[in-house]
Scaffold this active site. Structure first.
Site: not given
Length: 850
Positions: A533-535, A537-540, A652
């Site tokens: 779905l996306g990527e 800073g945390f990861g994919p 955030d």
């Protein structure tokens, strides 16, 4: 390695030394291969011949290695149709059919395809026997039939394990019935019908063993001995199959071979003829072999557990390990410990119960297990002279003086040594000691607020090494590896391993569920790009579907991520304790090896920024829907700040962190930066500032101070973006224009031109809507420079629902009106994240450890 080289040299020397001018690898059409004759492959590697076993009149046609130390047939043409006596022959008839004859009569037709062309039978150096149609120039036109499509009990490099979707043809290994009886036995090794990327062994049609899922070029079952094998998985529209080639370090392209024996064990047979285990069968008390496998004569031991649903089999003598779900058939409790079988040759005084398996012959091993499953069984024996069939008794059947029955081999059940009972006591003691020890350490850590020390880690590892297994709590189809670091992390998260109950029960349970890496990989189609779905800073982030059909979103911590364990624990612990309709729901987590993943409910409409900042998609967001979204965000923040059992500052809030469910209801997500405040605590300070540019309040950006008013500021920015349909930082390319959206709206507000900032896609009705104008003023109150001047979220609720009779105070100068923010020299400010339209259904924020 050196032994393999020596054997390979001798093997090669033997091949060329043994070549004869008379031998051939080809049987021409009309020729016969009879007893005493052989086909030998071009390089003397394999031979095809008729053979029999000692003291047996049954003859078989089989392929063998053509050397003195590699014994055993690797393929048998007529395993279930032996030729009686030496009258057998093999021929390719005038119609191109491949047939085994008994005298002049046809016994077995291997290939029934008829052809008018020239047909020959050829034995290849791969061990494959091919029936080939030839062109007039002597070249092969096509393959009519091949032995590789009809494996018996042995897999050679290049053979397939799987099935053809269109024809239904299966490639699988089937064990022998006995040591000298190659007929089809009870164990079948092949591809799983339901999960095509794993291999299984079936016993009498039930799953006996599974390889684990195929993932990234390997099987997920750790204790699978694949040394010497280079496996590959092929999946097309017509075929799904596994195949392997030989590793040069283990004998080259022709070795090792795989064989399934009569007890369901996979054997790896190397170039030197030495047999080693590929996997560990259901655990038994016995001698430890390579890879922790235990094996001995099966009649002298009792499996610790014989299961196949939530069944726990592994390579330890205690029966705890690899878990999967299938229909179960436990051994009777009386059979689990303290019994062995004594072999005796005696007539039976009376007839026992004879199993009549229609269409199948039971092996001696099958009969052994049938007896174990029955507490009344005291003896068993084969009913046929070839060692097949099964008869059991509930009283001792032996009688030396009986004249009514001929002597035969009977296995009598007797009470064995106290070894099993002793192990039971030891294991039970360890199961008691280990949880108590962990509990004590956990309480000490909590008391002194210690997150872990080398001493604790080493102590736990020492405790673990003294025990052979840790308690294996299973979650139906979900499981987590029980390493020390994982257990400590789960203890810190306050999560206990437990069974995943019924769906309704889970929905009522606020604690996190624990998912195994294997189950998550399966849910995401092994983290395929199609499900990505996306990527961030945390990861994919991946979309997944659990085995019960539920759709989920999975955030997978990247090893290269700047984020780490602190943020992972922070989000997992916080969301698990927060329950609100406008907060995203965290279903569980995966902590296994180096993998750390969070599993959320799936949001089909992605995030707010996906619609809000796209010129076409934003049309969906009319004013009524935008106001409802703002209402939901307000309720979520009000819950965090005031009504939850924890006072939480999100830190955030932005459009990308507002997810939309199927009904476009907003849900606040991404709690990696969130902080918990005490009841009397109103603000806090940090020396490491991280967040999203354009949403951070001035006191947080410049001084590291944050409070509930920091979230209010972020929400004010978000309100302006929702009303105007523009990003706050969308003005930074215009050197002559306003610094950002806040300043732009403030300037027009002072000139009483606020209607000009309203998103044109809302239409003329919104421009004259007093509710829209009121929301603009509320947003400006939220983004004031001084935090004390900003309203609380409770105040915001009353403000947006007010009417003309409840006048709002005029907002003061907004933040950053005097120019770009500048950080204090004492502050360590991380590069802020630039806001982009998110394709994620779960969003990710760049964070730093605090």
């Amino acid at each position: 390695m050196w032994s393999n080289c020596i054997f390979l040299t001798l093997f090669t020397f033997y091949l060329f030394l043994g070549q004869s001018c008379c031998q051939t690898d080809t049987l021409l059409q009309g020729q016969y291969l009879k007893d005493g004759q052989e086909l030998v492959s071009a390089f003397n590697i394999f031979k095809l011949k008729f053979f029999n076993f000692e003291n047996s009149s049954n003859w078989y046609l089989g392929i063998w290695y053509n050397n003195f130390y590699l014994s055993g047939a690797v393929w048998i043409a007529n395993r279930n149709n032996p030729v009686l006596g030496r009258s057998g022959s093999l021929t390719v008839d005038s119609l191109g059919r491949l047939r085994i004859l008994r005298g002049a009569s046809s016994l077995l037709e291997l290939s029934s395809t008829e052809t008018t062309g020239n047909t020959t039978l050829k034995l290849l150096d791969s061990g494959n026997l091919q029936l080939q149609e030839m062109d007039s120039d002597g070249s092969m036109k096509r393959t009519l039939w091949q032995s590789f499509d009809y494996p018996t009990d042995t897999l050679l490099p290049g053979m397939k394990l799987g099935f053809n979707v269109k024809t239904g043809k299966r490639w699988e290994l089937t064990s022998w019935l006995g040591d000298t009886l190659p007929a089809s036995g009870s164990f079948v090794f092949g591809m799983d019908d339901n999960i095509t990327n794993r291999l299984t062994i079936l016993w009498l049609g039930n799953v006996y063993w599974a390889s684990g899922l195929w993932f990234k070029g390997g099987f997920s079952l750790e204790k699978l001995n694949t040394n010497g094998f280079i496996f590959s998985f092929v999946s097309t529209e017509s075929e799904h199959y596994f195949m392997y080639s030989g590793d040069e370090n283990y004998g080259g392209p022709l070795f090792p071979r795989i064989r399934i024996d009569q007890q369901g064990s996979l054997q790896k047979i190397n170039l030197d003829g030495v047999k080693k285990h590929v996997h560990c069968s259901p655990s038994v008390f016995g001698e430890e072999l390579e890879y922790g496998c235990y094996q001995q004569n099966f009649r002298n031991c009792v499996p610790a557990r014989y299961k196949e649903v939530t069944g726990s089999w592994d390579c330890s003598p205690f029966g705890f390990g690899y878990t999967y779900t299938r229909k179960t058939y436990d051994l009777s409790y009386c059979s689990r410990f303290g019994y062995t079988f004594r072999e005796t040759v005696s007539p039976s005084a009376e007839n026992g119960f004879v199993f009549n398996e229609i269409g199948r012959r039971l092996s001696s091993y099958d009969c052994y297990v049938k007896c174990l499953q029955n507490c009344s069984c005291v003896a068993y024996a084969s009913t046929n002279g070839d060692g097949t069939g099964c008869e059991i008794w509930n009283t001792d059947p032996t009688n030396e003086n009986s004249a009514s029955h001929h002597p035969r081999t009977i296995y009598i059940r007797i009470k064995g040594s106290k070894l099993a009972a002793t192990w039971l006591v030891v294991v039970a003691s360890l199961f008691l000691i280990i949880p108590v020890t962990w509990l004590i350490i956990y309480l000490v850590l909590r008391k002194f607020k210690i997150k872990g020390t080398n001493f604790v880690s080493e102590s736990l590892k020492m405790i673990s090494s003294q025990s052979c297994s840790l308690t294996n709590k299973r979650l139906s189809t979900l499981r987590v590896g029980s390493t020390i670091d994982q257990e400590m992390l789960l203890l810190e998260l306050g999560i206990e391993r437990r069974r995943r109950g019924k769906r309704s029960a889970r929905n009522n349970n606020n604690e996190l569920q624990i998912f195994s890496f294997e189950s998550v990989a399966f849910a995401t189609d092994y983290f395929s790009d199609a499900n990505k779905l996306g990527e961030g800073g945390f990861g994919p982030v991946y979309k997944g579907r659990l085995i019960d059909g539920e759709e989920v979103a999975i955030k997978r911590l990247s090893l290269a991520s700047g984020q780490g364990l602190v943020e992972f624990k922070n989000e997992a612990m916080l969301i698990a304790k927060l329950q609100h309709t406008n907060l995203v729901k965290l279903l569980g987590c995966c902590v296994e090896k180096d993998e750390k993943m969070l599993i959320y409910e799936y949001m089909p409409n992605k995030s707010l920024d996906y619609f809000l900042f796209d010129p076409l998609r934003k049309i969906v967001l009319d004013w009524k829907l935008r106001f409802r979204i703002m209402e939901g965000i307000i309720q979520g923040l009000l819950y965090l700040h005031k009504y939850s059992r924890l006072k939480v500052i999100h830190r955030d809030i932005k459009a990308g962190n507002i997810l939309l469910d199927e009904d476009m209801n907003p849900k606040i997500s991404d709690f990696g930066m969130a902080r918990i405040f005490g009841a009397q605590e109103s603000k806090a300070n940090t020396k490491r500032v991280a967040g999203t540019f354009g949403y951070m309040s001035p006191e947080y950006f410049r001084e590291g101070l944050f409070s509930a008013k920091s979230d209010v500021f972020s929400f004010g920015v978000l309100m302006l973006e929702i009303i105007c349909g523009r990003k706050n930082n969308s003005f930074h390319h215009d050197s002559e224009g306003p610094l950002n959206l806040i300043v732009h709206v403030w300037n027009l507000f002072k000139e009483n031109r606020v209607r000009e900032v309203i998103d044109p896609s809302l239409g003329d009705s919104a421009v004259e809507n007093p509710q829209v104008l009121r929301c603009v003023q509320v947003a400006l109150l939220c983004v004031q420079q001084n935090a004390d001047d900003r309203p609380s979220m409770l105040d915001v609720v009353s403000m947006i629902y007010g009417d003309g009779n409840n006048a709002l105070s005029l907002p003061k100068e907004p933040a950053f009106y005097d120019g770009p923010p500048r950080s204090s020299p004492e502050m360590e400010v991380e590069p802020p994240e630039m806001e982009n339209v998110s394709a994620n259904r779960v969003t990710i924020t760049v964070m730093e450890a605090r």
